[in-house]
Design an enzyme around this catalytic site. Sequence first.
Site, PDB file in Angstrom:
ATOM      1  N   SER A  65       0.874  -1.155   0.000  1.00  0.00           N
ATOM      2  CA  SER A  65       0.000   0.000   0.000  1.00  0.00           C
ATOM      3  C   SER A  65       0.911   1.203   0.000  1.00  0.00           C
ATOM      4  CB  SER A  65      -0.877  -0.010   1.249  1.00  0.00           C
ATOM      5  OG  SER A  65      -1.577   1.206   1.326  1.00  0.00           O
ATOM      6  N   ARG A  66       0.885   1.964  -1.097  1.00  0.00           N
ATOM      7  CA  ARG A  66       1.898   3.011  -1.243  1.00  0.00           C
ATOM      8  C   ARG A  66       1.572   4.288  -0.490  1.00  0.00           C
ATOM      9  NH1 ARG A  66       1.400   1.389  -6.680  1.00  0.00           N
ATOM     10  NH2 ARG A  66       2.673  -0.458  -6.923  1.00  0.00           N
ATOM     11  N   VAL A  67       0.323   4.490  -0.103  1.00  0.00           N
ATOM     12  CA  VAL A  67       0.023   5.742   0.601  1.00  0.00           C
ATOM     13  C   VAL A  67      -0.669   5.535   1.941  1.00  0.00           C
ATOM     14  CG1 VAL A  67      -0.108   7.140  -1.487  1.00  0.00           C
ATOM     15  CG2 VAL A  67      -2.160   6.057  -0.623  1.00  0.00           C
TER      16      VAL A  67
END
Length: 504
Positions: A364-366
């Site tokens: 999950s990049r953010v």
Amino acid sequence: MGVNLADISREIKEQISIFTAKSSVVEAGTVIGVGDGIARIQGLHSAKSGELLTLASGVRAIALNLEADSIGAAIMGSDAQVKEGDIVYGTGRPAEVPVGDAMLGRIVNAIGQAIDNKGIIDTDKTRQIMRTAPGVITRKEVSVPLQTGIKAIDVLVPIGRGQRELIIGDRQTGKTAICIDTIINQKDENVLCIYVAIGQKASTVARIAETLQNANALQYTTIVAATASESVSLQYIAPYVGCAIAEEWMEAGKDVLIIYDDLSKHAVAYRTISLLLRRPPGREAYPGDIFYVHSQLLERAACMSDEYGGGSITALPVIETLEGDISAYISTNVISITDGQIYLETELFNDGVRPAINPGFSVSRVGGAAQVSAMRRISGPLRIELAQYRELASFVQFGSDLSADTLERLNKGERIVEILKQAQFRPMTIEKQVLILYVLTKDHLMDIPLNVVRRFEREFLRFMDNNHGDIVKEIRESNDMTDQMEERIEAAIDEFKRLHWKND
Ligand code: ATP
Ligand code: MG
């Protein structure tokens, strides 16, 4: 009495100057071919792409392909009512759907008509289906968590409101289950939900509606369904329709969750339309603009800045893979568009690890920025230990004498995997997640036999509710874990183990 010619001519000039032509010419065309939900139309020279067209029979269509001598249009409904020679009128307006709070608790088709036998939808608001995404200056960073209630996700791949997180995996790996559980968990979270079913069986959609109804989750949800038996045109526009409904709420400052289940079938529908419209096929026979089609849709998910109301749309698109191949065309496209993916594996699913999330391939990049601090404190070390365990476990299969340290790590890892298992329809609140993960990371499960770890979890959490409700409440309200709180939890764990717990 003489008439003053000068006066008359002045009067005439004045009248001419304020006269504005208000002629309206409705342009008409003729259907020259129809099949598979696509109509070929001649004569509508000023039609725009995306314009709503009306056919003589009352059926609507959307102009898609504008060519020199004809246009291709997607028929919104049954193409059985459309035949060659039918007259078609342009409307000069883009296609729209009904939106607003009247959509809550309803099941609609891809043109926004109710299909749930609960009567017509009473709303006078409509919105354009195809719209460009909000621009950068209207957005802000994702900072509020979207709690799925699923431990493995909220801990390892946290999602933030306004994020796009892909759910990807082979068939029957629990993709839809994750989406439905996430909707169910929004009950007390003040998030409105939209579930878009694309190309699924009508019976599956009916079961999902029933599940949501039974969980009291349908009341804050809209289901948009274009089932496998409906035309490819309807399957193609269904996600845009769902998104338009979501945008109405987002612009009113609300938080919305939208699920596209699934975009693989959406891509296939779009490929069929494109082939019928004779657009040149590209890789895997998909048209060249399939990437644009998906990015245009997913860019409409956003977290609006406070000046623009502060609403958000979180999108969970689903992609079905074949034999775990995430490097296929559509998968790689959507992976690159989204802010992370949750990768589900058949092997894990069959081993009883459910949800079957592969923590190595899932990111999950953010969302990490949106995690509450109590959770962030726990999740970092947990991720590392889980990764080390997975690496060790693959070696240990070859068997050999194991050092005490290796054994310890294996034991810990097995317990992490056990705690991250979760039954369907059992979303867990964030404070309960924090509690049980605290127990896990502080090694209080090491003396609990593996086969009773899940019973320990159930009984311990019930004990905390009954005997230490104040601690549970404090974590919920502060979302934080202070040293003083840790001491109280330690004391509670000790009390539970001494007085309430038996291994057999
Ligand atoms: P499809 O490819 O057919 O759409 P899917 O990937 O969406 O499948 P689901 O329909 O969500 O998978 O789940 C497949 C089966 O696994 C269902 O019978 C569901 O009840 C079961 N299942 C899913 N998640 C869990 C879970 N966490 N625990 C137990 N069973 C589960
Ligand atoms: Mg499914």
